[in-house]
Write a protein that holds these residues in place. Structure first.
Motif, short mmCIF file in Angstrom:
data_model
loop_
_atom_site.label_atom_id
_atom_site.label_comp_id
_atom_site.label_asym_id
_atom_site.label_seq_id
_atom_site.Cartn_x
_atom_site.Cartn_y
_atom_site.Cartn_z
N THR A 66 -39.33 -109.09 -113.31
CA THR A 66 -39.21 -109.42 -114.62
C THR A 66 -40.55 -109.73 -115.01
O THR A 66 -41.13 -110.62 -114.52
CB THR A 66 -38.16 -110.43 -115.01
OG1 THR A 66 -36.95 -110.01 -114.54
CG2 THR A 66 -38.09 -110.95 -116.59
N VAL A 91 -32.14 -101.88 -104.23
CA VAL A 91 -33.01 -101.98 -105.55
C VAL A 91 -33.30 -103.45 -105.89
O VAL A 91 -32.33 -104.39 -106.01
CB VAL A 91 -32.43 -101.36 -106.56
CG1 VAL A 91 -33.31 -101.19 -107.96
CG2 VAL A 91 -32.20 -99.67 -106.04
N GLN A 92 -34.56 -103.70 -105.91
CA GLN A 92 -34.91 -105.33 -106.28
C GLN A 92 -35.26 -105.33 -107.84
O GLN A 92 -35.37 -104.20 -108.36
CB GLN A 92 -36.11 -105.39 -105.64
CG GLN A 92 -36.03 -105.53 -103.93
CD GLN A 92 -35.24 -106.51 -103.31
OE1 GLN A 92 -34.79 -107.72 -104.05
NE2 GLN A 92 -34.58 -106.09 -102.30
N SER A 93 -35.69 -106.21 -108.17
CA SER A 93 -36.03 -106.27 -109.80
C SER A 93 -37.11 -107.21 -109.84
O SER A 93 -37.42 -108.19 -109.52
CB SER A 93 -34.84 -106.52 -110.76
OG SER A 93 -34.49 -107.83 -110.52
N THR A 102 -37.04 -106.22 -117.73
CA THR A 102 -36.80 -106.33 -116.36
C THR A 102 -36.88 -104.78 -115.68
O THR A 102 -36.32 -103.85 -116.17
CB THR A 102 -35.68 -106.83 -115.87
OG1 THR A 102 -35.70 -108.25 -116.44
CG2 THR A 102 -35.22 -106.96 -114.46
N PHE A 103 -37.59 -104.64 -114.62
CA PHE A 103 -37.79 -103.24 -113.92
C PHE A 103 -37.16 -103.19 -112.55
O PHE A 103 -37.32 -104.16 -111.79
CB PHE A 103 -39.14 -103.08 -114.24
CG PHE A 103 -39.82 -103.09 -115.33
CD1 PHE A 103 -40.07 -102.02 -116.15
CD2 PHE A 103 -40.42 -104.15 -115.68
CE1 PHE A 103 -40.47 -102.00 -117.44
CE2 PHE A 103 -40.86 -104.33 -117.05
CZ PHE A 103 -40.97 -103.28 -117.96
N PRO A 104 -36.29 -102.25 -112.17
CA PRO A 104 -35.75 -102.02 -110.88
C PRO A 104 -37.18 -101.57 -109.88
O PRO A 104 -38.11 -100.84 -110.23
CB PRO A 104 -34.79 -100.88 -110.90
CG PRO A 104 -35.26 -100.03 -112.19
CD PRO A 104 -35.71 -101.01 -113.02
N GLY A 153 -38.65 -97.32 -113.30
CA GLY A 153 -38.72 -98.14 -112.02
C GLY A 153 -40.09 -98.22 -111.39
O GLY A 153 -40.91 -97.57 -111.90
#
Ligand code: URA
Length: 281
Positions: free
Chosen positions: A237, A233-235, A243-245, A203
């Motif tokens: 890419t 929590v956003q993400s 893709t990462f939180p 993350g």
């Protein structure tokens, strides 16, 4: 044996200090079972950031004057043209040290690529730019904001010395500690992308508006509101990588000058802690 009823909830001494900072009264805190926190021994600290004081003592200090923290221009929306990303950490570090992509290189003592764990990275913490002390020592978050950051992470139950890599949007110090410009951030962004590609963190913790907006701006929403990005929590890419939180919170430097945001930042860090727990569940 005498039945003493249910045990008092356990909190660490750092959490107690943080709760005190948030205004929780001492008599209420007396009901908690305070555990003395134990800093990780140096052997557990990989390439860890070395706080100048232990985290437990951070919050006892009087709040120091804020690092200069002015407004800056909107962040760039378009990522810079893709360049071939280094495939190992040493090459990336060398590229960052030799970088002259923007004029910040002229004023640096050394570029500050970042520090922390390089394997099994749970959190990539992204700040804005190295400060004066960071530039001198070649490590990020060595000043007052870094001290507060260590205390915040510790208090929220995230061990600041383990499985975290600390870096910034820009790797060279802007003179007089001003915020980096949109142009400087755009020039430096490939380094951050390369770091994400190599570290593949579970993350990302984005500190402050600039880090949050730089990571989370989209073609349709060029400057998403900072407050709207917090609380869930956003993400992010990175094309071809994953893709990462992303959890967004206040920059610790801004908390030094606006302590009223500490409660909200505590909630953000709890969100991060809960997300982290879900990885190990
Ligand atoms: N030091 C850093 O390394 N980053 C910040 O954002 C502030 C101070």
């Amino acid at each position: 044996m005498v039945d003493q009823g249910p045990r008092a909830p356990r909190i660490s001494s750092a959490q107690r200090l943080w709760l005190l900072e948030l205004g929780v009264e001492k008599p209420l805190l007396a009901r908690f079972d305070i555990q003395k926190s134990r800093p990780a021994p140096p052997s557990e600290r990989a390439v860890a950031v070395q706080p100048s004081v232990e985290p437990t003592s951070l919050l006892r200090r009087p709040v120091p004057a804020a690092e200069p923290h002015q407004k800056t221009q909107p962040v760039p929306v378009k990522p810079p043209a893709a360049v071939e990303s280094p495939t190992d950490w040493a090459s990336l570090e060398a590229r960052i040290q030799a970088c002259e992509a923007c004029e910040l290189y002229a004023g640096r003592q050394r570029a500050v690529a970042g520090s922390g764990a390089l394997e099994n990275v749970q959190w990539l913490v992204v700040g804005e730019a190295p400060g004066e002390r960071d530039d001198r020592l070649g490590q990020p978050f060595q000043g007052k904001a870094g001290e507060l950051l260590q205390g915040m992470l510790h208090a929220a139950g995230i061990d600041p010395s383990e499985a975290i890599f600390y870096t910034n949007l820009v790797k060279c110090r802007p003179r007089s500690n001003r915020l980096p410009t949109a142009q400087e951030i755009a020039s430096c962004l490939p380094h951050l992308h390369s770091q994400i590609a190599l570290l593949k963190p579970r993350g990302i913790l984005a500190l402050g508006r600039l880090a949050a907006q730089t990571l989370l701006a989209t073609e349709t929403q060029k400057n998403p509101g900072f407050e709207a990005l917090r609380g869930k929590v956003q993400s992010f890419t990175l094309t071809g990588v994953g893709t990462f939180p992303v959890v967004v919170t206040y920059h610790p430097a801004s908390l030094l000058s606006r302590p009223r945001h500490k409660g909200a930042s505590w909630r953000d860090l709890n969100l991060a802690r809960d997300l982290g727990k879900s990885w190990s569940a």
